[in-house]
Each structure stands twice: as structure tokens, then as C-alpha cells.
Design a protein around this motif. Structure first.
Motif, PDB file in Angstrom:
ATOM      1  N   GLU A 211      19.884  48.245 -39.967  1.00 23.74           N
ATOM      2  CA  GLU A 211      19.386  47.967 -41.310  1.00 23.74           C
ATOM      3  C   GLU A 211      18.203  48.857 -41.692  1.00 23.74           C
ATOM      4  OE1 GLU A 211      20.531  45.874 -43.684  1.00 23.74           O
ATOM      5  OE2 GLU A 211      22.272  45.490 -42.410  1.00 23.74           O
ATOM      6  N   ALA A 212      17.385  49.227 -40.712  1.00 22.03           N
ATOM      7  CA  ALA A 212      16.160  49.979 -40.999  1.00 22.03           C
ATOM      8  C   ALA A 212      15.787  50.813 -39.779  1.00 22.03           C
ATOM      9  CB  ALA A 212      15.030  49.022 -41.379  1.00 22.03           C
ATOM     10  N   ALA A 213      14.663  51.546 -39.879  1.00 19.37           N
ATOM     11  CA  ALA A 213      14.193  52.387 -38.778  1.00 19.37           C
ATOM     12  C   ALA A 213      13.955  51.533 -37.534  1.00 19.37           C
ATOM     13  CB  ALA A 213      12.915  53.107 -39.181  1.00 19.37           C
ATOM     14  N   ILE A 214      14.321  52.069 -36.379  1.00 21.04           N
ATOM     15  CA  ILE A 214      14.301  51.289 -35.142  1.00 21.04           C
ATOM     16  C   ILE A 214      12.905  51.293 -34.525  1.00 21.04           C
ATOM     17  CG2 ILE A 214      15.215  51.201 -32.790  1.00 21.04           C
ATOM     18  CD1 ILE A 214      17.847  52.330 -34.097  1.00 21.04           C
ATOM     19  N   GLN A 215      12.448  50.096 -34.173  1.00 20.22           N
ATOM     20  CA  GLN A 215      11.117  49.904 -33.608  1.00 20.22           C
ATOM     21  C   GLN A 215      11.137  49.647 -32.106  1.00 20.22           C
ATOM     22  OE1 GLN A 215       8.897  50.990 -35.839  1.00 20.22           O
ATOM     23  NE2 GLN A 215       7.735  49.129 -36.161  1.00 20.22           N
ATOM     24  N   TRP A 216      12.177  48.958 -31.624  1.00 24.97           N
ATOM     25  CA  TRP A 216      12.152  48.497 -30.231  1.00 24.97           C
ATOM     26  C   TRP A 216      13.570  48.218 -29.769  1.00 24.97           C
ATOM     27  CZ3 TRP A 216      13.645  43.779 -28.055  1.00 24.97           C
ATOM     28  CH2 TRP A 216      13.175  43.510 -26.773  1.00 24.97           C
ATOM     29  N   MET A 217      13.842  48.499 -28.494  1.00 28.93           N
ATOM     30  CA  MET A 217      15.148  48.209 -27.897  1.00 28.93           C
ATOM     31  C   MET A 217      14.946  47.669 -26.487  1.00 28.93           C
ATOM     32  SD  MET A 217      17.624  51.426 -28.980  1.00 28.93           S
ATOM     33  CE  MET A 217      17.067  52.384 -27.573  1.00 28.93           C
ATOM     34  N   SER A 218      15.858  46.792 -26.079  1.00 27.95           N
ATOM     35  CA  SER A 218      15.845  46.291 -24.707  1.00 27.95           C
ATOM     36  C   SER A 218      17.276  46.019 -24.278  1.00 27.95           C
ATOM     37  CB  SER A 218      15.014  45.014 -24.596  1.00 27.95           C
ATOM     38  OG  SER A 218      14.932  44.581 -23.256  1.00 27.95           O
ATOM     39  N   PHE A 219      17.572  46.337 -23.012  1.00 26.76           N
ATOM     40  CA  PHE A 219      18.924  46.176 -22.491  1.00 26.76           C
ATOM     41  C   PHE A 219      18.966  45.041 -21.488  1.00 26.76           C
ATOM     42  CE2 PHE A 219      22.209  47.274 -19.317  1.00 26.76           C
ATOM     43  CZ  PHE A 219      23.324  47.226 -20.146  1.00 26.76           C
ATOM     44  N   ALA A 230      15.389  45.788 -32.468  1.00 32.66           N
ATOM     45  CA  ALA A 230      14.553  45.320 -33.566  1.00 32.66           C
ATOM     46  C   ALA A 230      14.180  46.518 -34.423  1.00 32.66           C
ATOM     47  CB  ALA A 230      13.292  44.633 -33.044  1.00 32.66           C
ATOM     48  N   ASP A 231      14.326  46.365 -35.764  1.00 30.53           N
ATOM     49  CA  ASP A 231      13.964  47.451 -36.657  1.00 30.53           C
ATOM     50  C   ASP A 231      12.814  47.020 -37.558  1.00 30.53           C
ATOM     51  OD1 ASP A 231      15.138  45.949 -38.782  1.00 30.53           O
ATOM     52  OD2 ASP A 231      17.103  46.797 -38.312  1.00 30.53           O
ATOM     53  N   THR A 232      12.521  47.788 -38.586  1.00 30.37           N
ATOM     54  CA  THR A 232      11.378  47.475 -39.448  1.00 30.37           C
ATOM     55  C   THR A 232      11.705  46.385 -40.478  1.00 30.37           C
ATOM     56  OG1 THR A 232      11.998  49.367 -40.842  1.00 30.37           O
ATOM     57  CG2 THR A 232      10.273  49.717 -39.203  1.00 30.37           C
ATOM     58  N   SER A 233      12.927  45.863 -40.446  1.00 31.20           N
ATOM     59  CA  SER A 233      13.250  44.695 -41.260  1.00 31.20           C
ATOM     60  C   SER A 233      12.962  43.438 -40.444  1.00 31.20           C
ATOM     61  CB  SER A 233      14.726  44.746 -41.684  1.00 31.20           C
ATOM     62  OG  SER A 233      15.566  44.453 -40.567  1.00 31.20           O
ATOM     63  N   ASN A 234      13.456  42.287 -40.901  1.00 32.70           N
ATOM     64  CA  ASN A 234      13.266  41.039 -40.153  1.00 32.70           C
ATOM     65  C   ASN A 234      14.475  40.722 -39.280  1.00 32.70           C
ATOM     66  OD1 ASN A 234      15.039  40.489 -42.213  1.00 32.70           O
ATOM     67  ND2 ASN A 234      14.230  38.454 -42.663  1.00 32.70           N
ATOM     68  N   ILE A 235      15.305  41.730 -38.997  1.00 33.86           N
ATOM     69  CA  ILE A 235      16.570  41.517 -38.280  1.00 33.86           C
ATOM     70  C   ILE A 235      16.471  42.015 -36.842  1.00 33.86           C
ATOM     71  CG2 ILE A 235      19.000  42.218 -38.183  1.00 33.86           C
ATOM     72  CD1 ILE A 235      18.960  42.343 -41.234  1.00 33.86           C
ATOM     73  N   ILE A 236      16.987  41.215 -35.915  1.00 37.33           N
ATOM     74  CA  ILE A 236      17.204  41.638 -34.537  1.00 37.33           C
ATOM     75  C   ILE A 236      18.716  41.705 -34.323  1.00 37.33           C
ATOM     76  CG2 ILE A 236      16.942  41.050 -32.093  1.00 37.33           C
ATOM     77  CD1 ILE A 236      14.339  39.641 -32.827  1.00 37.33           C
ATOM     78  N   SER A 237      19.208  42.870 -33.930  1.00 39.63           N
ATOM     79  CA  SER A 237      20.639  43.077 -33.762  1.00 39.63           C
ATOM     80  C   SER A 237      21.008  43.064 -32.280  1.00 39.63           C
ATOM     81  CB  SER A 237      21.071  44.419 -34.384  1.00 39.63           C
ATOM     82  OG  SER A 237      20.703  44.489 -35.734  1.00 39.63           O
ATOM     83  N   SER A 238      22.216  42.594 -31.981  1.00 44.01           N
ATOM     84  CA  SER A 238      22.711  42.543 -30.621  1.00 44.01           C
ATOM     85  C   SER A 238      24.019  43.316 -30.538  1.00 44.01           C
ATOM     86  CB  SER A 238      22.928  41.088 -30.189  1.00 44.01           C
ATOM     87  OG  SER A 238      23.539  41.019 -28.920  1.00 44.01           O
TER      88      SER A 238
END
Length: 241
Positions: A211-219, A230-238
Motif C-alpha cells: 500500500e505504501a513505502a516499506i518501513q519494516w519486515m520480519s520473517f 509494515a509500511d507507512t500506512s496503518n496496514i501490516i501485510s502477511s
């Protein structure tokens, strides 16, 4: 059940805004890097007592810091001075430093988009080090053979990198960028051999839009391999592999 949370210690040794935290493999040390270009290491077994304060190794913001997974006194940091520093934090001593400006001297986008070091990640065995760079690329270094693999395909700074072990005989890297894309690359396996030898440009295996620029990732490798983004929106994607 949990009755409450007790504050163990307050850490205020960094002089400026803290950008990233990392915990050593043995769980003893916590490293924090900041906008002053400094890295502070705390001893968690002694109530967060300051163990070392690494000053003067970066000339600008220190954006990322990681402990080496198999060398207990080595940590690596990267920053907006385009430097990668490997340090012995037990002696506050530099082991090696690399200027990404020098390594990428022939890159066409360097002047407008210098290779700021946004993120670092070691593979679990410490063989590989991945870098997310401001010149729209990522790199993977083989620390045993001193070979480099450059991954190009993003249209903005690569802000996150994460190693993914999908199969026993292969190793992959996921990159996340300000272009709102995540990409999956093979690092170790049949598809990567020619690229390591410089015989072919390395291509991503998968790409997905966020949705937006990526801020953080974890595997997470529990049951089904899953990437959390997690991106700069309020969404966490899986994403499941």
C-alpha cells in the motif's frame, strides 16, 4: 496471567534519535544506533549497564546495526555517510570499513541517489551480509569468498532486507523499498550461480506491491514460512511462501 509490566531500566546513552535496535545471538547485549552516528552497546545481564559507546566511526546518521551471529564481539553498522563499519565492540575498535561510494563509483544514479546504507542483515550462519541501499539497489556479500552480488530492480531506495530459508539447499533474500514493492531473490542455488560469477544480471523471482513505502519486515519460519511487512500506512501485510 500477567499482572503488570515492571520497568527494568531506562537507556539514555544515545545522544540523538535512535534508529534501530539489535540483540546479540546469546541474548546478552543490546545495540542501538542513532542520528549522531553513534552505536551504544548495553549489557542486558547487568540491568542494561553501558558496555561500550562507539563514537567517531560514522560521519553522518547511523541508520542500522547488527550483531554478527557467530562472532560474539563483532557488530556491523551502516549509515548515511555511505559506510559499512565492522567493529569489535569489546575493545571499541574498528575491524574493517567499506565506503559504498567507492564500491559504486561507476553507478549512474550515484550523484542524485547516493548509496546510503538503510538496512543490514546477516544470514544465520554469518556467511552472507545483505545491504539495502539508497541507490535503488541491494547487495549481498559473501564474507568468506569476498564476492558481491548486486540486485537491481527497485525504483526507489531499498529500505529493508531479510534472508529467507525456504529450502535446505537454497537461500533467498527479500527486499523492500520506498517504491512500495517487495521482491524475492535467490542468493544460494542454481539460479544464482551465473550471477555470482558475473555472467548474467540477477533477476527477482517474485514481486509484490504494498500500500505504501516499506518501513519494516520480519520473517517467521513457524509452520508456514511467512513474511510480515509494515509500511507507512496503518496496514501490516502477511505473505506466505
Amino acid at each position: 496471567g500477567i499482572r503488570g509490566v515492571e520497568e527494568a531500566f531506562v537507556h539514555s546513552s544515545n545522544r540523538d534519535e535512535v534508529n534501530e535496535l539489535d540483540i546479540s545471538t546469546n541474548g546478552r547485549f543490546l545495540a542501538s544506533c542513532d542520528d549522531a552516528g553513534e552505536v551504544v552497546v548495553l549489557d542486558l545481564t547487568h540491568n542494561g549497564k553501558k558496555f561500550s559507546h562507539l563514537r567517531g566511526f560514522h560521519d553522518n546518521i547511523c541508520r542500522t546495526v547488527k550483531f554478527h551471529p557467530t562472532k560474539p564481539w563483532t557488530l556491523c553498522s551502516g549509515g548515511f555517510d555511505c559506510k559499512i563499519n565492522m567493529m569489535d565492540f569489546s575493545q571499541s575498535k574498528m575491524e574493517a570499513t567499506v565506503s559504498m561510494m567507492d564500491l559504486n563509483a561507476n553507478a549512474g544514479v550515484q550523484f542524485c541517489n547516493p548509496p546510503f546504507v538503510h538496512n543490514l542483515e546477516y544470514s544465520d550462519d554469518g556467511t552472507y551480509l545483505a545491504l539495502g541501499l539508497g541507490n535503488y539497489s541491494a547487495q549481498v556479500w559473501n564474507l568468506r569468498t569476498v564476492e558481491r552480488l548486486t540486485l537491481e530492480g527497485h525504483m526507489a531506495a531499498v529500505t529493508q532486507v531479510a534472508f529467507v530459508q525456504l529450502y535446505a539447499d537454497q537461500l533467498h533474500l527479500v527486499t523492500g523499498s520506498d517504491d512500495r514493492c517487495i521482491k524475492l531473490w535467490e542468493v544460494r542455488g542454481s539460479a544464482a550461480k551465473q550471477s555470482w560469477r558475473g555472467e548474467a544480471q540477477h533477476k527477482e523471482m517474485l514481486s509484490a506491491k504494498t500500500e505504501a513505502a516499506i518501513q519494516w519486515m520480519s520473517f517467521s519460519s513457524a509452520s508456514t514460512p511467512t513474511l510480515l511487512v509494515a509500511d507507512t500506512s496503518n496496514i501490516i501485510s502477511s505473505y506466505s511462501f
